[in-house]
Design a protein around this motif. Structure first.
Motif, PDB file in Angstrom:
ATOM      1  N   GLU A 102      -8.286   9.216   9.427  1.00  6.18           N
ATOM      2  CA  GLU A 102      -7.757   8.136  10.254  1.00  6.18           C
ATOM      3  C   GLU A 102      -7.035   7.092   9.413  1.00  6.18           C
ATOM      4  OE1 GLU A 102     -11.291   9.752  12.613  1.00  6.18           O
ATOM      5  OE2 GLU A 102     -10.691   9.531  10.518  1.00  6.18           O
ATOM      6  N   ASP A 103      -7.551   6.792   8.230  1.00 11.71           N
ATOM      7  CA  ASP A 103      -6.895   5.806   7.375  1.00 11.71           C
ATOM      8  C   ASP A 103      -5.565   6.325   6.858  1.00 11.71           C
ATOM      9  OD1 ASP A 103      -8.684   3.305   6.753  1.00 11.71           O
ATOM     10  OD2 ASP A 103     -10.050   5.004   6.890  1.00 11.71           O
ATOM     11  N   TYR A 104      -5.541   7.596   6.454  1.00 15.17           N
ATOM     12  CA  TYR A 104      -4.272   8.181   6.025  1.00 15.17           C
ATOM     13  C   TYR A 104      -3.252   8.132   7.158  1.00 15.17           C
ATOM     14  CZ  TYR A 104      -0.681  11.616   5.119  1.00 15.17           C
ATOM     15  OH  TYR A 104       0.533  12.227   4.993  1.00 15.17           O
TER      16      TYR A 104
ATOM     17  N   PRO B 255       8.527   4.498   6.831  1.00 19.11           N
ATOM     18  CA  PRO B 255       9.821   4.765   7.462  1.00 19.11           C
ATOM     19  C   PRO B 255       9.966   6.234   7.844  1.00 19.11           C
ATOM     20  CG  PRO B 255      10.075   3.454   5.468  1.00 19.11           C
ATOM     21  CD  PRO B 255       8.654   3.910   5.503  1.00 19.11           C
ATOM     22  N   THR B 256      10.862   6.500   8.786  1.00 16.98           N
ATOM     23  CA  THR B 256      11.115   7.865   9.231  1.00 16.98           C
ATOM     24  C   THR B 256      11.551   8.739   8.055  1.00 16.98           C
ATOM     25  OG1 THR B 256      11.831   6.952  11.337  1.00 16.98           O
ATOM     26  CG2 THR B 256      12.403   9.250  10.902  1.00 16.98           C
ATOM     27  N   ASN B 257      11.093   9.972   8.071  1.00 14.30           N
ATOM     28  CA  ASN B 257      11.444  10.971   7.046  1.00 14.30           C
ATOM     29  C   ASN B 257      10.879  10.640   5.673  1.00 14.30           C
ATOM     30  OD1 ASN B 257      12.979  12.450   8.950  1.00 14.30           O
ATOM     31  ND2 ASN B 257      14.757  11.124   8.586  1.00 14.30           N
ATOM     32  N   SER B 258       9.811   9.875   5.616  1.00 13.10           N
ATOM     33  CA  SER B 258       9.127   9.622   4.348  1.00 13.10           C
ATOM     34  C   SER B 258       7.634   9.787   4.582  1.00 13.10           C
ATOM     35  CB  SER B 258       9.447   8.229   3.806  1.00 13.10           C
ATOM     36  OG  SER B 258       8.985   7.241   4.694  1.00 13.10           O
ATOM     37  N   SER B 259       6.882   9.857   3.493  1.00 17.07           N
ATOM     38  CA  SER B 259       5.457  10.115   3.644  1.00 17.07           C
ATOM     39  C   SER B 259       4.665   9.413   2.555  1.00 17.07           C
ATOM     40  CB  SER B 259       5.172  11.619   3.601  1.00 17.07           C
ATOM     41  OG  SER B 259       5.537  12.156   2.349  1.00 17.07           O
ATOM     42  N   VAL B 260       3.374   9.283   2.823  1.00 12.47           N
ATOM     43  CA  VAL B 260       2.398   8.761   1.868  1.00 12.47           C
ATOM     44  C   VAL B 260       1.634   9.954   1.303  1.00 12.47           C
ATOM     45  CG1 VAL B 260       0.325   7.362   1.631  1.00 12.47           C
ATOM     46  CG2 VAL B 260       2.187   6.573   3.085  1.00 12.47           C
TER      47      VAL B 260
ATOM     48  N   GLU C 247       0.827  -1.205   0.000  1.00  9.76           N
ATOM     49  CA  GLU C 247       0.000   0.000   0.000  1.00  9.76           C
ATOM     50  C   GLU C 247       0.864   1.259   0.000  1.00  9.76           C
ATOM     51  OE1 GLU C 247      -4.339   0.816   2.101  1.00  9.76           O
ATOM     52  OE2 GLU C 247      -2.972  -0.690   2.905  1.00  9.76           O
ATOM     53  N   ILE C 248       1.895   1.260   0.829  1.00  2.59           N
ATOM     54  CA  ILE C 248       2.797   2.420   0.886  1.00  2.59           C
ATOM     55  C   ILE C 248       3.461   2.631  -0.469  1.00  2.59           C
ATOM     56  CG2 ILE C 248       4.953   3.281   1.887  1.00  2.59           C
ATOM     57  CD1 ILE C 248       4.110   1.836   4.510  1.00  2.59           C
ATOM     58  N   GLU C 249       4.013   1.570  -1.028  1.00  2.00           N
ATOM     59  CA  GLU C 249       4.702   1.679  -2.316  1.00  2.00           C
ATOM     60  C   GLU C 249       3.755   2.120  -3.425  1.00  2.00           C
ATOM     61  OE1 GLU C 249       6.926  -1.207  -5.622  1.00  2.00           O
ATOM     62  OE2 GLU C 249       6.234  -2.041  -3.708  1.00  2.00           O
ATOM     63  N   THR C 250       2.556   1.546  -3.462  1.00  2.00           N
ATOM     64  CA  THR C 250       1.613   1.844  -4.541  1.00  2.00           C
ATOM     65  C   THR C 250       1.108   3.275  -4.461  1.00  2.00           C
ATOM     66  OG1 THR C 250       0.965  -0.481  -4.681  1.00  2.00           O
ATOM     67  CG2 THR C 250      -0.564   1.146  -5.596  1.00  2.00           C
ATOM     68  N   CYS C 251       0.761   3.741  -3.283  1.00  2.00           N
ATOM     69  CA  CYS C 251       0.283   5.123  -3.143  1.00  2.00           C
ATOM     70  C   CYS C 251       1.310   6.109  -3.675  1.00  2.00           C
ATOM     71  CB  CYS C 251      -0.032   5.429  -1.684  1.00  2.00           C
ATOM     72  SG  CYS C 251      -1.559   4.684  -1.080  1.00  2.00           S
ATOM     73  N   ARG C 252       2.570   5.838  -3.467  1.00  2.00           N
ATOM     74  CA  ARG C 252       3.628   6.762  -3.909  1.00  2.00           C
ATOM     75  C   ARG C 252       3.759   6.816  -5.428  1.00  2.00           C
ATOM     76  NH1 ARG C 252       8.149   4.951   0.591  1.00  2.00           N
ATOM     77  NH2 ARG C 252       7.436   6.337   2.267  1.00  2.00           N
ATOM     78  N   ARG C 253       3.195   5.855  -6.131  1.00  2.19           N
ATOM     79  CA  ARG C 253       3.299   5.823  -7.588  1.00  2.19           C
ATOM     80  C   ARG C 253       2.153   6.577  -8.273  1.00  2.19           C
ATOM     81  NH1 ARG C 253       4.365  -0.271  -9.348  1.00  2.19           N
ATOM     82  NH2 ARG C 253       4.737   0.770 -11.351  1.00  2.19           N
ATOM     83  N   PHE C 254       1.202   7.079  -7.479  1.00  2.00           N
ATOM     84  CA  PHE C 254       0.073   7.815  -8.044  1.00  2.00           C
ATOM     85  C   PHE C 254       0.300   9.319  -7.937  1.00  2.00           C
ATOM     86  CE2 PHE C 254      -1.803   3.766  -8.148  1.00  2.00           C
ATOM     87  CZ  PHE C 254      -2.942   3.835  -8.950  1.00  2.00           C
ATOM     88  N   ASP C 255      -0.252  10.050  -8.913  1.00  2.00           N
ATOM     89  CA  ASP C 255      -0.131  11.512  -8.889  1.00  2.00           C
ATOM     90  C   ASP C 255      -0.954  12.108  -7.758  1.00  2.00           C
ATOM     91  OD1 ASP C 255       1.455  11.801 -11.376  1.00  2.00           O
ATOM     92  OD2 ASP C 255      -0.350  10.950 -12.297  1.00  2.00           O
ATOM     93  N   ARG C 256      -2.130  11.504  -7.514  1.00  2.00           N
ATOM     94  CA  ARG C 256      -3.002  11.991  -6.442  1.00  2.00           C
ATOM     95  C   ARG C 256      -3.624  10.792  -5.732  1.00  2.00           C
ATOM     96  NH1 ARG C 256      -3.942  15.468 -10.835  1.00  2.00           N
ATOM     97  NH2 ARG C 256      -5.456  13.958 -11.620  1.00  2.00           N
ATOM     98  N   VAL C 257      -3.704  10.912  -4.403  1.00  2.00           N
ATOM     99  CA  VAL C 257      -4.369   9.891  -3.590  1.00  2.00           C
ATOM    100  C   VAL C 257      -5.397  10.598  -2.715  1.00  2.00           C
ATOM    101  CG1 VAL C 257      -4.118   8.056  -1.878  1.00  2.00           C
ATOM    102  CG2 VAL C 257      -2.291   8.454  -3.564  1.00  2.00           C
ATOM    103  N   ILE C 258      -6.652  10.191  -2.885  1.00  2.00           N
ATOM    104  CA  ILE C 258      -7.751  10.731  -2.084  1.00  2.00           C
ATOM    105  C   ILE C 258      -8.110   9.698  -1.012  1.00  2.00           C
ATOM    106  CG2 ILE C 258     -10.180  11.412  -2.103  1.00  2.00           C
ATOM    107  CD1 ILE C 258      -8.332  13.455  -3.341  1.00  2.00           C
ATOM    108  N   TRP C 259      -8.345  10.181   0.192  1.00  2.00           N
ATOM    109  CA  TRP C 259      -8.663   9.311   1.322  1.00  2.00           C
ATOM    110  C   TRP C 259     -10.098   9.539   1.764  1.00  2.00           C
ATOM    111  CZ3 TRP C 259      -4.938   5.870   2.935  1.00  2.00           C
ATOM    112  CH2 TRP C 259      -3.662   6.064   2.392  1.00  2.00           C
TER     113      TRP C 259
END
Length: 404
Positions: A193-195, A203-208, A177-189
């Motif tokens: 709470e889920d985000y 991992p530290t210093n990274s984001s979704v 899920e983390i890897e896939t979200c990063r491959r999209f231009d936009r992610v809507i939640w």
């Protein structure tokens, strides 16, 4: 804008939460853009449902989804070998991949590709890869932090092997899920709470990515509240019981909560509405006169009219429980667990009751059965709340920032 909209379930009729979400997003986008829908279909999906979707989409294409215990066993084994989540292995089919490739093959046919739920993310990424001479933008609509579903089920699972399998699936889904979200231009939640839950796993210093939170909405303007019979004795659950958290929740209620309700209100009828009810329900020591398991029904309103308490006894899940939005829309007095109400703006004691132990849940249910004035007040406040906060005709204007 020309949008390719990909769904794992045919978004009509509106008999499940994911369908409600996809349908009203589709309705909004189709009112402003040229939308081509590509959806998996099951044997129970009808031609009439597809034709309804064609009435407002530019095009509708369907691909048959085949499921069986034998196929699931094969995909589970494959998941163990590849390290991919089981649900992703299971739902990748050559038929859908072929259909997507055929549609994006024309030069510049689509400006954007919309993946409804994580299940369809691989097809959106595939479409961008095979698009001929074009680079459509990619949007992922995250109904849930999906990894949380098997993780919470594992937390409540007593069988050692099942718990281990669920924990493994949760771990693989989290990483995917983390890897896939990063491959999209936009992610809507659907919920903050889920985000936050997925972000906490990075991992530290990274984001979704988070392009905004847009809740699941219904159509309360188009649905009249149910006129309930005073003194209704039904305690009603509505939800697809093929979804494991729903089955788990209603079994917990039937085993641990309902006997306490019956001890105080012997004429109460537990009414379970939804397809594929767990066979274990019929084996419980509940008198036949106090239990009605209907299976799927086209129109639940006759049962809702006799309902004194509408229950959402979920112990697991992610995203929003659409049954609460539906319950408010119908004008139902409700009792929910904290997990059941998660991700929804609620006012406990004002528009629903919240209880998490069997004793507290039984007490709240009996209170609604005995106190008509309280039940009516909760129902009225819930109806006003859904009109203000979960109305697709107003709230889904937020999608215009994603698809201008």
């Amino acid at each position: 804008m020309r949008i390719l909209f990909l769904t794992q379930v045919l978004p009509y009729p509106l008999d499940a939460g994911p369908k409600v979400r996809a349908y009203y997003v589709l309705r909004h986008l189709a009112s402003r853009h040229s939308v081509t829908l590509v959806s998996f279909v099951r044997p129970t999906d009808t031609r009439a449902a597809v034709e309804h979707l064609r009435s407002f989409c530019h095009e509708v294409h369907t691909v048959t989804m085949t499921r069986s215990a034998l196929r699931n066993g094969w995909f589970f084994a494959k998941s163990l070998a590849t390290g991919q989540p089981f649900i992703i292995e299971r739902d990748w089919t050559t038929g859908m991949a072929r259909q997507v490739r055929q549609l994006v093959g024309a030069d510049g046919r689509f400006d954007a590709i919309h993946a409804d739920q994580l299940w369809m993310a691989p097809y959106a990424l595939w479409a961008q890869q095979v698009a001929n001479g074009a680079s459509p933008s990619l949007t992922l609509d995250q109904h849930n932090a999906v990894f949380m579903i098997p993780q919470r089920m594992a937390d409540n699972e007593r069988h050692m092997l099942k718990r281990a399998a669920l924990t493994l699936e949760a771990r693989k889904l989290r990483d995917y899920e983390i890897e896939t979200c990063r491959r999209f231009d936009r992610v809507i939640w659907v919920t903050r709470e889920d985000y936050d839950a997925l972000q906490d796993q990075t991992p530290t210093n990274s984001s979704v990515p988070n392009s905004g939170v847009i809740p699941i909405c219904g159509d309360p303007e188009g649905v009249a509240p149910v006129i309930r019979t005073p003194g209704g004795r039904r305690v009603t659950f509505v939800g697809g019981l093929h979804y494991p958290p729903n089955a788990q929740g209603i079994l917990w209620f039937a085993k641990q909560v309902f006997p306490q309700v019956l001890a105080q209100q012997p004429d109460t009828v537990l009414t379970v509405i939804g397809k594929q009810p767990p066979p274990e329900l019929a084996d419980l020591p509940i008198p036949p006169s106090n239990l009605e398991v209907t299976g799927y029904v086209d129109d639940p309103q006759p049962y809702l009219a006799e309902t004194g308490a509408f229950v959402v006894p979920l112990l697991a899940g992610g995203g929003m429980r659409v049954k609460i939005v539906e319950g408010w829309t119908w004008g139902m007095p409700m009792v929910s667990t904290t997990v059941g109400a998660e991700g929804i703006r609620v006012r406990p004691g004002e528009n629903l009751l919240v209880a998490d132990t069997p004793e507290a849940f039984a007490e709240a249910t009996v209170c609604l059965l005995r106190n008509q004035a309280m039940a009516d007040q909760l129902a009225q406040h819930g109806r006003a709340w859904v009109l203000e906060h979960y109305n697709w005709r107003t709230t889904y204007r937020q999608w215009d920032a994603i698809y201008p």
